[in-house]
Write an enzyme that holds these catalytic residues in place. Structure first.
Site, PDB file in Angstrom:
ATOM      1  CB  CYS A 170      -0.930   0.151   1.227  1.00 33.73           C
ATOM      2  SG  CYS A 170      -1.692   1.512   1.482  1.00 33.73           S
ATOM      3  CB  CYS A 173       1.018   1.401   4.354  1.00 28.60           C
ATOM      4  SG  CYS A 173      -0.646   0.398   4.282  1.00 28.60           S
TER       5      CYS A 173
END
Length: 478
Positions: A170, A173
């Site tokens: 991600c 992230c």
């Protein structure tokens, strides 16, 4: 001056003296049958006169409700979190309205579609979530990694456990990781878990701990959850089931958020945390809420378009393999809502009206291939307007009926629930009509005269036939 004798000469109904007429048994029987036939046919004609008939025609849509169509809906998604549920509207003219909230309400539900709290209101989300501008490539990891085996132990041990559920692939992230680790290191120095024991900053890799993330209903990455003594369930059930952080993700904001949480703890919590550190609290299950019921209405242009329900966020990523868009349509209708009384009046007039204005109500659309990813559930809906006009020109109802065909389709994007809307340029016009009184009188006269004449002809035939048969019997020639 016209004399009475001359006036009598134009009499159409000349009388025959009674002593010159002959009554017969067959004539009496026919008279009774004719009388009952007249009464029966008169009753049918009267009923036909009093019954309102309808005429149906198809004309070009002449809507009085403008260029927009209202769509009312109530749809339950057992596996879509209200945290990310979004209602979008698109059409062929370029309209693209995302995450409509003004006329849409969301309620957290469990897997049995039961509500678990009050109306859902997401926390404050900035238009653009701030991250650290400068990334230190040599940052030291300060957060503690949790797994399926130790998760319950640590979240129950500390009064506050801040968990970052993330996925390494991600991009959001990856942007959060440096500031999260630096914030965790700062909090560890200020509030040593071994010495202070009030807060623990942790992380969970959802690609490795898939069952743990599913148990906590993680659908978007990163999800920052706040656990208080083992649960992230809000105590008052006020807004949503899981207590989450939606603010900026730079180091300063994260540290400020964590500091404020520590300061909100009771003063005796530090002492209790140190005393109870060796005793793990009783394990409590994760909140049962993982779904969302979405209800409300939207107004769309009367052109081909889409109503889409999906997971959407400007600061999260989604794993298509974990998205399940199964849903139950509690209600879906178009146009103004019809009152039960109006619908009852129309059904007495036209029984088949109203059978298709909510045909998807109560139907479930479940993805049976749960193991397969990227499954979008699509509904193809064709909408036709129907108007009922009374004989006095009054518009009794104006409703939209529709046909629907549904299917499962694989998509390269995040799975969604998509409603394809196709509005017909034609409309069905149903008008009431009633026979005129003059038509009724004419038919009554025709019934009386016709029955009387036919009965007379039959009587004449019977009478002459009987006379001939009697002459034959007595041997007379004719």
């Amino acid at each position: 001056m016209i004399s009475a004798s001359k006036l009598k000469s134009v009499d159409f109904y000349r009388k025959i003296p009674r002593d010159l007429t002959e009554a017969s048994l067959s004539g009496a029987g026919l008279s009774i049958i004719a009388a009952f036939s007249m009464i029966f046919l008169f009753g049918m004609e009267l009923n036909n006169y009093l019954t309102v008939s309808t005429a149906t025609s198809v004309i070009v849509d002449q809507s009085s409700d403008g260029d927009f169509l209202r769509i009312d809906f109530n749809i339950s998604f057992p596996a879509l979190s209200c945290e990310f549920a979004s209602v979008d509207v698109k059409d062929v003219l370029g309209t693209n309205r995302l995450n409509i909230t003004k006329t849409v309400r969301k309620f957290s539900i469990d897997s049995s579609l039961r509500p678990t709290g009050a109306e859902f209101h997401s926390g404050p989300v900035a238009n653009a979530v701030r991250h650290d501008d400068e990334v230190d490539e040599e940052y030291v990891e300060g957060s503690f990694a949790l797994t399926e085996q130790n998760f319950d132990k640590y979240v129950h041990q500390f009064p506050l456990t801040i968990v970052n559920f993330y996925a390494p692939w991600c991009s959001w992230c990856q942007r959060l990781k440096p500031s999260w680790e630096k914030a965790a290191k700062i909090m560890k120095e200020r509030y040593d878990p071994e010495m202070d024991g009030r807060i623990l900053v942790t992380k969970v890799d959802c690609t490795r701990e898939g069952d743990l993330c599913r148990r906590n209903h993680i659908q978007g990455y990163p999800s920052i959850r706040i656990f208080r003594k083992g649960t992230d369930l809000r105590s008052d059930h006020g807004h949503h089931e899981h207590e989450s952080y939606y603010g900026d993700r730079d180091t300063e904001s994260l540290v400020k958020m964590m500091e404020s949480l520590v300061e909100s703890l009771p003063k005796e919590s530090q002492k209790l945390a140190l005393e109870d550190k060796s005793n793990v609290a009783e394990k409590r299950p994760a909140p049962s809420a993982g779904g969302c019921r979405i209800e409300g209405y939207v107004r769309v242009k009367k052109v081909p378009g889409f109503l889409i329900v999906s997971a959407r966020s400007e600061s999260h990523s989604f794993d298509a393999s974990q998205m399940n868009m199964s849903h139950v349509i509690n209600h879906l209708s178009f146009g103004r809502k019809l009152t039960p009384r109006a619908m009852s009046d129309v059904k007495r007039l036209i029984p088949y009206i109203g059978s298709s204005h909510d045909r998807l109500n109560g139907r479930s659309f479940i993805n049976p291939r749960v193991s397969e990813a990227n499954v979008t559930i699509e509904h193809y809906i064709q909408i036709v307007k129907t108007e009922v006009i009374t004989r006095k020109g009054y518009k009794l109802i104006e409703e939209y009926e529709y046909t629907a065909h549904s299917s499962l389709a694989h998509s390269v994007d995040i799975p969604v629930a998509k409603f394809h809307l196709e509005l017909s340029p034609m409309q069905v016009l149903i008008t009431e009509s009633q026979r005129s009184f003059s038509h009724f009188i004419t038919n009554v006269c025709a019934i009386i005269g016709g029955v009387f004449t036919v009965a007379g002809i039959i009587d004449s035939i019977l009478h002459n036939t009987i006379k001939i048969m009697k002459k034959i019997e007595i041997g007379k020639n004719f």
